[in-house]
Design a protein around this motif. Structure first.
Motif, PDB file in Angstrom:
ATOM      1  N   VAL A 103      17.532  22.585  17.343  1.00 43.27           N
ATOM      2  CA  VAL A 103      17.115  23.539  18.297  1.00 43.27           C
ATOM      3  C   VAL A 103      16.752  24.981  17.704  1.00 43.27           C
ATOM      4  CG1 VAL A 103      18.526  25.142  20.018  1.00 43.27           C
ATOM      5  CG2 VAL A 103      19.335  22.723  19.548  1.00 43.27           C
ATOM      6  N   ARG A 104      16.873  25.308  16.671  1.00 41.37           N
ATOM      7  CA  ARG A 104      16.519  26.714  16.275  1.00 41.37           C
ATOM      8  C   ARG A 104      14.997  26.302  15.866  1.00 41.37           C
ATOM      9  NH1 ARG A 104      19.931  30.937  15.292  1.00 41.37           N
ATOM     10  NH2 ARG A 104      22.142  30.318  15.228  1.00 41.37           N
ATOM     11  N   PHE A 105      14.634  25.267  15.256  1.00 44.63           N
ATOM     12  CA  PHE A 105      13.403  24.861  14.745  1.00 44.63           C
ATOM     13  C   PHE A 105      12.404  24.817  16.032  1.00 44.63           C
ATOM     14  CE2 PHE A 105       9.663  22.105  13.835  1.00 44.63           C
ATOM     15  CZ  PHE A 105       9.404  22.921  12.535  1.00 44.63           C
ATOM     16  N   VAL A 139      20.996  29.525  21.370  1.00 44.27           N
ATOM     17  CA  VAL A 139      21.199  28.107  20.807  1.00 44.27           C
ATOM     18  C   VAL A 139      22.578  27.411  21.178  1.00 44.27           C
ATOM     19  CG1 VAL A 139      21.711  27.201  18.437  1.00 44.27           C
ATOM     20  CG2 VAL A 139      19.990  28.978  18.505  1.00 44.27           C
ATOM     21  N   LYS A 140      23.409  28.347  21.588  1.00 49.06           N
ATOM     22  CA  LYS A 140      24.616  27.625  21.861  1.00 49.06           C
ATOM     23  C   LYS A 140      24.633  27.276  23.168  1.00 49.06           C
ATOM     24  CE  LYS A 140      28.241  30.397  21.186  1.00 49.06           C
ATOM     25  NZ  LYS A 140      29.414  31.565  21.464  1.00 49.06           N
ATOM     26  N   SER A 141      23.705  27.752  23.935  1.00 51.36           N
ATOM     27  CA  SER A 141      23.373  27.465  25.491  1.00 51.36           C
ATOM     28  C   SER A 141      22.844  25.870  25.468  1.00 51.36           C
ATOM     29  CB  SER A 141      22.613  28.266  26.049  1.00 51.36           C
ATOM     30  OG  SER A 141      23.176  29.618  26.170  1.00 51.36           O
ATOM     31  N   VAL A 142      21.661  25.995  24.750  1.00 49.23           N
ATOM     32  CA  VAL A 142      20.835  24.820  24.720  1.00 49.23           C
ATOM     33  C   VAL A 142      21.592  23.442  24.013  1.00 49.23           C
ATOM     34  CG1 VAL A 142      18.672  23.608  23.585  1.00 49.23           C
ATOM     35  CG2 VAL A 142      18.819  25.995  24.105  1.00 49.23           C
ATOM     36  N   LEU A 143      22.618  23.904  23.074  1.00 45.68           N
ATOM     37  CA  LEU A 143      23.551  22.580  22.538  1.00 45.68           C
ATOM     38  C   LEU A 143      24.551  22.183  23.510  1.00 45.68           C
ATOM     39  CD1 LEU A 143      23.912  24.048  18.739  1.00 45.68           C
ATOM     40  CD2 LEU A 143      22.878  22.110  19.536  1.00 45.68           C
ATOM     41  N   ALA A 144      24.721  23.461  24.517  1.00 44.15           N
ATOM     42  CA  ALA A 144      25.966  23.033  25.393  1.00 44.15           C
ATOM     43  C   ALA A 144      25.287  22.121  26.704  1.00 44.15           C
ATOM     44  CB  ALA A 144      26.685  24.321  26.188  1.00 44.15           C
ATOM     45  N   LEU A 179      14.789  19.021  24.918  1.00 47.84           N
ATOM     46  CA  LEU A 179      15.820  18.111  25.133  1.00 47.84           C
ATOM     47  C   LEU A 179      15.305  16.829  25.749  1.00 47.84           C
ATOM     48  CD1 LEU A 179      18.746  20.207  26.517  1.00 47.84           C
ATOM     49  CD2 LEU A 179      18.181  19.566  24.233  1.00 47.84           C
ATOM     50  N   GLU A 180      13.973  16.842  26.302  1.00 48.99           N
ATOM     51  CA  GLU A 180      13.421  15.620  26.662  1.00 48.99           C
ATOM     52  C   GLU A 180      12.888  14.938  25.339  1.00 48.99           C
ATOM     53  OE1 GLU A 180      11.791  16.727  31.117  1.00 48.99           O
ATOM     54  OE2 GLU A 180      10.156  15.971  29.428  1.00 48.99           O
ATOM     55  N   ASP A 181      12.278  15.619  24.484  1.00 48.95           N
ATOM     56  CA  ASP A 181      11.916  15.016  22.963  1.00 48.95           C
ATOM     57  C   ASP A 181      13.036  14.561  21.921  1.00 48.95           C
ATOM     58  OD1 ASP A 181       9.463  15.619  23.913  1.00 48.95           O
ATOM     59  OD2 ASP A 181       8.990  17.198  22.811  1.00 48.95           O
ATOM     60  N   PHE A 207      22.912  28.657  30.116  1.00 47.53           N
ATOM     61  CA  PHE A 207      22.366  30.116  29.800  1.00 47.53           C
ATOM     62  C   PHE A 207      23.384  31.111  30.399  1.00 47.53           C
ATOM     63  CE2 PHE A 207      18.454  30.660  27.311  1.00 47.53           C
ATOM     64  CZ  PHE A 207      18.168  29.166  26.951  1.00 47.53           C
ATOM     65  N   ARG A 208      23.669  31.026  31.623  1.00 46.39           N
ATOM     66  CA  ARG A 208      24.799  31.766  32.382  1.00 46.39           C
ATOM     67  C   ARG A 208      26.152  31.861  31.775  1.00 46.39           C
ATOM     68  NH1 ARG A 208      25.567  31.041  38.655  1.00 46.39           N
ATOM     69  NH2 ARG A 208      26.640  29.043  37.899  1.00 46.39           N
ATOM     70  N   GLU A 209      26.514  30.487  31.658  1.00 46.95           N
ATOM     71  CA  GLU A 209      27.975  30.571  31.127  1.00 46.95           C
ATOM     72  C   GLU A 209      28.092  30.686  29.507  1.00 46.95           C
ATOM     73  OE1 GLU A 209      29.368  26.287  31.717  1.00 46.95           O
ATOM     74  OE2 GLU A 209      28.734  26.858  33.845  1.00 46.95           O
ATOM     75  N   HIS A 210      27.134  30.535  28.824  1.00 48.62           N
ATOM     76  CA  HIS A 210      27.353  30.903  27.321  1.00 48.62           C
ATOM     77  C   HIS A 210      26.723  32.230  27.050  1.00 48.62           C
ATOM     78  CE1 HIS A 210      29.256  27.258  26.435  1.00 48.62           C
ATOM     79  NE2 HIS A 210      28.393  26.755  27.310  1.00 48.62           N
TER      80      HIS A 210
END
Ligand code: FES
Ligand code: FES
Length: 164
Positions: A128-130, A146-151, A117-119, A94-97
């Protein structure tokens, strides 16, 4: 006023015993009784996700949980996912993106994303959006969240593969 009951919680690994009315909300107990203020109060009507915590391994909106329902549970808040010297992968992402601006939604976003991300360790952008749809942000337009979670998913996957 209803009768108080003895409540036992484990919050971020620490045992907590307190007397509370069964109808008190978990978010109020966390913030006002235990001084754990990472989970925020946005709407108090289960819409915004700012109050998201993990309860017995599942993310929940703590404004919709009576403390009586949480009795005996293990709760993790944003304070419990890392230390100042060693941030969680999602916090770094989250910080980087630039996944945050004012930061009000961020504790709930990150707590929810941990569960997502565990599920589903390798989600698509759509997933991710859903999966994050129950957490609202007034600042970012969601793109960088979304970018942060994917990264973070990519980094966590790579770490798992390296450990195998
Ligand atoms: S404060 Fe709980 S969902 Fe908004
Ligand atoms: S960063 Fe401000 S509400 Fe999400």
């Amino acid at each position: 006023m209803s009768k108080k009951m003895q409540i036992t919680l484990t919050v971020n690994g620490e045992a907590q015993d307190l007397l509370a009315e069964p109808r008190e909300l978990l978010i109020h107990v966390l913030r006002e009784r235990l001084n754990i203020t990472g989970p925020h109060i946005g709407c108090e009507t289960s819409h915004c996700g700012a109050c998201t915590v993990t309860m017995d391994g599942k993310s929940v909106k703590s404004c919709t949980v009576f403390v009586a329902q949480a009795n005996g549970a293990s709760i993790t808040t944003i304070e419990g996912i890392s230390t100042p010297d060693s941030l969680h992968v999602l916090q770094n992402a989250f910080r980087e993106h630039h996944g945050l601006q004012c930061g009000f939604c961020t504790p709930g976003m990150i707590t929810r994303a941990i569960q997502l991300l565990e599920d589903n360790p390798n989600p698509t952008e759509e997933e991710v959006r859903f999966g994050m749809a129950g957490n609202l942000c007034r600042c970012t337009g969601y793109q960088n969240i979304v970018k942060s979670v994917l990264a973070a998913a990519t980094e966590m996957s790579a770490a798992r593969e390296a450990a195998e």
